[in-house]
Scaffold this motif. Structure first.
Motif, mmCIF file in Angstrom:
data_model
loop_
_atom_site.group_PDB
_atom_site.id
_atom_site.type_symbol
_atom_site.label_atom_id
_atom_site.label_comp_id
_atom_site.label_asym_id
_atom_site.label_seq_id
_atom_site.Cartn_x
_atom_site.Cartn_y
_atom_site.Cartn_z
ATOM 1 N N GLY A 270 0.809 -1.211 0.000
ATOM 2 C CA GLY A 270 0.000 0.000 0.000
ATOM 3 C C GLY A 270 0.843 1.261 0.000
ATOM 4 N N TYR A 271 0.404 2.240 0.790
ATOM 5 C CA TYR A 271 1.072 3.539 0.817
ATOM 6 C C TYR A 271 2.542 3.459 1.245
ATOM 7 N N PRO A 272 2.910 2.624 2.251
ATOM 8 C CA PRO A 272 4.337 2.534 2.608
ATOM 9 C C PRO A 272 5.212 2.090 1.436
ATOM 10 N N LEU A 273 4.745 1.120 0.643
ATOM 11 C CA LEU A 273 5.543 0.678 -0.502
ATOM 12 C C LEU A 273 5.690 1.796 -1.517
ATOM 13 N N GLN A 274 4.600 2.512 -1.795
ATOM 14 C CA GLN A 274 4.687 3.606 -2.762
ATOM 15 C C GLN A 274 5.640 4.687 -2.267
ATOM 16 N N SER A 275 5.618 4.953 -0.972
ATOM 17 C CA SER A 275 6.539 5.947 -0.405
ATOM 18 C C SER A 275 7.979 5.465 -0.514
ATOM 19 N N ALA A 276 8.199 4.165 -0.291
ATOM 20 C CA ALA A 276 9.545 3.607 -0.435
ATOM 21 C C ALA A 276 10.016 3.717 -1.876
ATOM 22 N N LYS A 277 9.117 3.476 -2.824
ATOM 23 C CA LYS A 277 9.468 3.627 -4.239
ATOM 24 C C LYS A 277 9.842 5.070 -4.548
ATOM 25 N N ALA B 169 12.492 2.168 -13.638
ATOM 26 C CA ALA B 169 11.525 1.177 -14.127
ATOM 27 C C ALA B 169 11.468 -0.033 -13.195
ATOM 28 N N VAL B 170 12.635 -0.487 -12.724
ATOM 29 C CA VAL B 170 12.673 -1.622 -11.795
ATOM 30 C C VAL B 170 11.991 -1.251 -10.484
ATOM 31 N N ILE B 171 12.275 -0.070 -9.970
ATOM 32 C CA ILE B 171 11.663 0.377 -8.715
ATOM 33 C C ILE B 171 10.151 0.493 -8.864
ATOM 34 N N ASP B 172 9.688 1.085 -9.942
ATOM 35 C CA ASP B 172 8.247 1.242 -10.172
ATOM 36 C C ASP B 172 7.526 -0.102 -10.236
ATOM 37 N N GLY B 173 8.230 -1.139 -10.696
ATOM 38 C CA GLY B 173 7.597 -2.439 -10.867
ATOM 39 C C GLY B 173 7.583 -3.320 -9.632
ATOM 40 N N LEU B 174 8.102 -2.846 -8.513
ATOM 41 C CA LEU B 174 8.156 -3.679 -7.305
ATOM 42 C C LEU B 174 6.763 -3.976 -6.769
ATOM 43 N N GLN B 175 6.546 -5.213 -6.345
ATOM 44 C CA GLN B 175 5.283 -5.644 -5.750
ATOM 45 C C GLN B 175 5.574 -6.423 -4.480
ATOM 46 N N THR B 176 4.636 -6.378 -3.537
ATOM 47 C CA THR B 176 4.846 -7.034 -2.247
ATOM 48 C C THR B 176 4.340 -8.474 -2.261
ATOM 49 N N GLY B 177 4.825 -9.244 -1.273
ATOM 50 C CA GLY B 177 4.356 -10.607 -1.095
ATOM 51 C C GLY B 177 5.327 -11.458 -0.323
#
Length: 266
Positions: free
Chosen positions: A84-91, A131-139
């Motif tokens: 969610g928001y924490p991941l987007q902020s990290a990106k 591009a790599v950073i933008d494509g990060l997904q959690t799991g």
């Protein structure tokens, strides 16, 4: 930069003795307003203590004045808890870090959840990094200890002498996800001359472990209770790295595990 003081401040930010008899000391020098001091050379620095009896400064280079390239590994937590928001902020923060570096500076990206992955090897291509950073997904869970080890293993292949790992996590080791012990990353970083800059996001981060990594390698630990503080932390780290001095010391000492304490003045 640090808060204003009544006297200038010198911070030792790294020691790389992996190529003895040549060793590298990295440092920042700040004036009384907390701004980087530029234009210093070898005659401006004095080495004292035990190391001074067996070693001497033979060269001082300024990353900014001499336009030296630096290299860094961004180790980013992508476990379920950061979604969610924490991941987007990290990106956003990681992208700001990339954009704060020079054109010749290289970055590698390591991500971790259940497994630790080299998502991007060293490159100076900012478009590719973003591009790599933008494509990060959690799991997945948090393999924090293995993330630190892989960060150091990656930084050993850095194309420059400045070996920096910037590690972000919002949690602690979970369920034995790591294949490495807690103490391995710090021991390896000291052996390989790497510095850790660690960021604990939120209140669930393993502050003790992150501080052990940073304090044990002359790096720095940052707390970010709120995700929107990350961009300022990352850009501050990048700016400090770009204003460092790299001091080359020649120390003809036996490789017998002896530690030589030293002081450095500017």
């Amino acid at each position: 930069p640090p808060a204003p003081t009544t006297s200038p401040l010198l911070e030792i930010t790294g020691v790389n003795a992996s190529a003895l008899p040549t060793a590298f000391i990295t440092t920042n020098v700040f004036d009384t307003l907390g701004q980087p001091v530029t234009g210093l050379s070898a005659e401006n620095f004095t080495l004292s203590g035990e190391l001074a009896s067996v070693g001497q400064i033979i060269r001082v280079e300024s990353v900014s004045d001499d336009n030296l390239p630096i290299s860094a590994v961004l180790v980013i937590d992508i476990s379920d808890s950061i979604s969610g928001y924490p991941l987007q902020s990290a990106k956003d923060a990681a992208i700001a870090f990339v954009n704060s570096l020079g054109d010749a500076d290289s970055v590698a990206i390591v991500t971790f959840a259940d497994k630790v992955t080299l998502a991007q090897d060293y490159t100076t291509d900012k478009t590719q990094l973003i591009a790599v950073i933008d494509g990060l997904q959690t799991g997945g869970r948090t393999a924090l200890y293995s993330a630190g080890v892989v960060g150091v293993e990656t930084v050993v292949n850095a194309p420059s002498n400045r070996r920096v790992v910037v590690l972000l996590s919002d949690g602690s080791e979970y369920g034995g996800a790591s294949t490495n012990a807690r103490e391995e990353a710090l021991a390896l970083a000291r052996q390989k001359g790497a510095s850790f800059y660690t960021i604990g996001l939120g209140y669930g981060a393993d502050r003790t472990y992150l501080e052990e990594l940073s304090n044990g390698t002359n790096g720095a630990f940052f707390e970010s209770p709120e995700a929107d503080q990350l961009v300022g932390i990352y850009t501050g780290i990048a700016e400090n790295l770009r204003s460092e001095y790299i001091i080359t010391v020649e120390a003809n000492v036996p490789l017998d595990g002896t530690a030589y304490r030293f002081d450095l003045q500017a």
